[in-house]
Motif scaffolding. Structure first.
Motif, PDB file in Angstrom:
ATOM      1  N   GLN A 208       0.823  -1.202   0.000  1.00  0.00           N
ATOM      2  CA  GLN A 208       0.000   0.000   0.000  1.00  0.00           C
ATOM      3  C   GLN A 208       0.862   1.258   0.000  1.00  0.00           C
ATOM      4  O   GLN A 208       1.805   1.390   0.774  1.00  0.00           O
ATOM      5  N   GLN A 230      -6.996  -2.970 -13.469  1.00  0.00           N
ATOM      6  CA  GLN A 230      -8.253  -2.535 -12.867  1.00  0.00           C
ATOM      7  C   GLN A 230      -8.001  -1.482 -11.781  1.00  0.00           C
ATOM      8  O   GLN A 230      -7.238  -1.684 -10.838  1.00  0.00           O
ATOM      9  N   GLY A 231      -8.637  -0.310 -11.938  1.00  0.00           N
ATOM     10  CA  GLY A 231      -8.583   0.718 -10.899  1.00  0.00           C
ATOM     11  C   GLY A 231      -7.278   1.477 -10.796  1.00  0.00           C
ATOM     12  O   GLY A 231      -7.120   2.291  -9.877  1.00  0.00           O
ATOM     13  N   HIS A 232      -6.324   1.245 -11.681  1.00  0.00           N
ATOM     14  CA  HIS A 232      -5.015   1.893 -11.583  1.00  0.00           C
ATOM     15  C   HIS A 232      -4.648   2.570 -12.904  1.00  0.00           C
ATOM     16  O   HIS A 232      -4.968   2.061 -13.987  1.00  0.00           O
ATOM     17  N   ASP A 267      -2.361   2.824  -4.711  1.00  0.00           N
ATOM     18  CA  ASP A 267      -3.063   3.849  -3.943  1.00  0.00           C
ATOM     19  C   ASP A 267      -4.556   3.575  -3.845  1.00  0.00           C
ATOM     20  O   ASP A 267      -5.346   4.479  -3.545  1.00  0.00           O
ATOM     21  N   GLN A 268      -4.966   2.337  -4.092  1.00  0.00           N
ATOM     22  CA  GLN A 268      -6.365   1.979  -4.033  1.00  0.00           C
ATOM     23  C   GLN A 268      -6.661   1.190  -2.750  1.00  0.00           C
ATOM     24  O   GLN A 268      -5.762   0.921  -1.949  1.00  0.00           O
ATOM     25  N   ALA A 269      -7.914   0.805  -2.587  1.00  0.00           N
ATOM     26  CA  ALA A 269      -8.302   0.019  -1.414  1.00  0.00           C
ATOM     27  C   ALA A 269      -7.518  -1.285  -1.380  1.00  0.00           C
ATOM     28  O   ALA A 269      -7.213  -1.866  -2.438  1.00  0.00           O
ATOM     29  N   TYR A 273      -6.615  -6.880  -7.673  1.00  0.00           N
ATOM     30  CA  TYR A 273      -7.141  -6.228  -8.877  1.00  0.00           C
ATOM     31  C   TYR A 273      -6.713  -7.007 -10.116  1.00  0.00           C
ATOM     32  O   TYR A 273      -5.649  -7.625 -10.151  1.00  0.00           O
ATOM     33  N   TYR A 294      -2.445  -6.620  -3.334  1.00  0.00           N
ATOM     34  CA  TYR A 294      -1.938  -5.799  -2.234  1.00  0.00           C
ATOM     35  C   TYR A 294      -1.522  -6.720  -1.075  1.00  0.00           C
ATOM     36  O   TYR A 294      -2.237  -7.674  -0.735  1.00  0.00           O
TER      37      TYR A 294
END
Length: 543
Positions: A208, A230-232, A267-269, A273, A294
């Motif tokens: 993280q 995904q998400g990045h 930097d996501q939850a 992913y 993560y």
């Protein structure tokens, strides 16, 4: 010259070689590789692959600018084998390039030691097997060339540096694929896309808040792949040895043979992913996934696989044009990458290279400027050139502009002058995206657009901060223009990176020639060079 004079001349030349070698001493890295067949399971079922020290993909080569790489390759296959080094420029040393035109194949049960130097290079590249259709079975791997410690890099050191090899894949054995081509047919559509040797299941762990570098290379046979997480977001920082303007993308098109470096920040939850690679410009879309995990993940992968572009050409062209050189960053040396003003150099020659597909004698073939390449015999062109062996090739056997003739077979070699500054235009009249690579060089991609190229198109060239790289795409019914400073003497393979096309003739050799036979321009033949074909029985050099 009498005998004593000749001996003195030879002694002084040898002494000079040793002085140059000692004065230019850089670190050495040694590798010992055994090439074997073995069982692999990229799609979850057993198939035959080509392994390096039991690994698929092969081991990563980690190096620093100017390192000497000593790679001893033992061929334990029942057929000849060669490895080539996609993007390693082999300065003044095309003998080490590892393709048909430069290097004798390693016979079964024998070994050959490559001596490479990543001279004045940084960046992300890969190696692959160049003979037959071995590339469809493995034996490829990543090459990292890091900057020397004192050379500033235009981004902080990442928490980790991952190599990601993506590519289309066949479950069909490579020998059967080769037979399909030998019998004059086209390859079927591939069965899968692999990420580091697996269609699904590969994972990469991040912590993280930390930033990571991903070096992404398309080592496949024919398909452009779109890469996304995904998400990045993906921040592009380097392309095949050039630090780029740090543009952020949601996904990146990686054409066959190309390599990109991106930074991602965790930097996501804290969960897992999708990492996705999917085919582009195909009616049927093949998608494979890996996972970005993560270290403090509290949730497995969830949600739909993120969509990417599919057949959109304009989207890809717009992205390609946005990739530019970071003019303020240092390259391999501590000076800005924009200190060489390529846009102010006068062009000495323009080459127009036009692809084509056709039947020759009832079999599928591919060509450049109507010439479909075939080997003349078992003699590498570089050895024939060095030993002045007649009958192997003829300079000028391929024209430097389209001839309009029907396609024909020949051992195509194009001549060019040392230190010329040339413009090369790749013209594509076909309905597919193509990808071209030039061994021994990086070049500036100054323009690309639809239609047929004309001199007026030079008005739209990027003559300020075009990206310098060694592989470029050409979009359907379009052209791509590059500038090349021909500062590397040798015999260099210019090829389609679509492997069936290259195998069936869409390639040639560029002979960059200096009439002054000096070690300042080109290294002498390696002492350990394998000699085959019409060069068999000759000698290399004693020192």
């Amino acid at each position: 010259m009498n005998l004593i004079g000749a001996m003195l001349s030879f002694f002084l030349t040898s002494l000079l070689l040793e002085v140059v070698h000692v004065a230019a001493e850089d670190p050495y890295r040694f590798f010992d590789w055994n090439i074997t067949y073995g069982d692999i399971y990229p799609l979850g079922v057993k198939q035959q692959g080509i392994l390096i020290n039991g690994q698929f993909p092969g081991p990563e080569i980690y190096s620093v600018t100017n390192d000497n790489l000593i790679i001893n390759v033992h061929n334990s296959l029942p057929e000849p084998f060669l490895i080539s080094w996609n993007g390693v420029q082999q300065r003044r040393n095309s003998y080490q390039d590892g393709v048909y035109g430069t290097t004798c194949p390693i016979p079964p049960g024998k070994n050959f030691t490559y001596t490479l130097q990543v001279k004045d290079q940084i960046g992300s590249f890969f190696y692959f097997p160049s003979l037959a259709f071995h590339k469809a079975a493995g034996a490829f791997g990543a090459i990292k060339v890091l900057s020397r410690p004192r050379i500033p890099v235009p981004f902080p050191d990442p928490a980790y540096d991952y190599s990601i090899l993506i590519g289309d894949w066949y479950q069909i054995n490579h020998t059967k694929l080769k037979s399909v081509l030998d019998f004059g047919h086209r390859l079927p559509f591939p069965q899968a896309v692999l990420i580091n040797g697996r269609a699904n299941g590969t994972s990469f762990t991040v912590e993280q808040g930390k930033t990571y570098r991903l070096r992404i290379s398309n080592v496949g046979l024919q398909n452009t792949l779109n890469f996304r997480i995904q998400g990045h977001e993906l921040k592009l920082v380097e392309v095949e040895g050039t630090h780029t303007v740090q543009t952020t993308y949601s996904s990146i098109d990686v054409h066959v043979g190309q390599s990109y470096s991106v930074l991602i920040t965790a930097d996501q939850a804290p969960k897992d992913y999708y990492i996705v690679a999917s085919t582009r410009f195909t009616d049927q879309v093949i998608t494979s996934t890996a996972s970005l995990r993560y270290s403090n993940s509290q949730q497995p992968i969830s949600g739909p696989i993120p969509d990417g572009p599919t057949t959109q050409i304009d989207w890809s062209i717009k992205q390609a044009r946005s990739i530019r050189t970071n003019l303020t960053a240092s390259g391999p040396r501590p000076n800005p990458q924009g200190s060489y003003h390529y846009g102010l150099v006068n062009i000495t020659k323009t080459f127009m290279l036009e692809s084509a597909a056709a039947q020759v004698n009832g079999k599928q073939r591919y060509a450049i400027n109507s010439v479909s390449f075939i080997p003349s015999d078992d003699t590498p062109l570089k050895l024939a050139d060095y030993f002045k062996i007649d009958g192997v090739f003829q300079v000028g056997s391929i024209p430097d502009t389209p001839s309009g003739k029907p396609m024909f077979l020949d051992t195509s070699v194009l001549g060019a002058d040392f230190r010329a500054f040339v413009e090369i235009v790749f013209q594509n009249h076909e309905d597919i995206v193509q990808s071209y690579h030039i061994d021994g060089y990086s070049f500036w991609v100054v323009g690309m657009d639809g239609g047929v190229w004309s001199p007026d198109n030079r008005n739209q060239y990027n003559l300020r901060d075009a990206v310098s790289r060694c592989t470029t795409q050409v979009y359907p019914k379009s052209w791509t223009a590059i500038y090349v400073a021909l500062d590397n003497v040798g015999m260099w393979n210019v090829r389609s990176e679509f492997w069936a096309r290259r195998y069936l003739g869409q390639q040639f050799y560029l002979r960059v020639y200096s009439p002054v036979e000096s070690i300042r321009d080109e290294y002498p033949i390696p002492k350990n060079a394998l000699l085959c074909g019409k060069a068999a029985g000759r000698t290399t050099r004693p020192l």
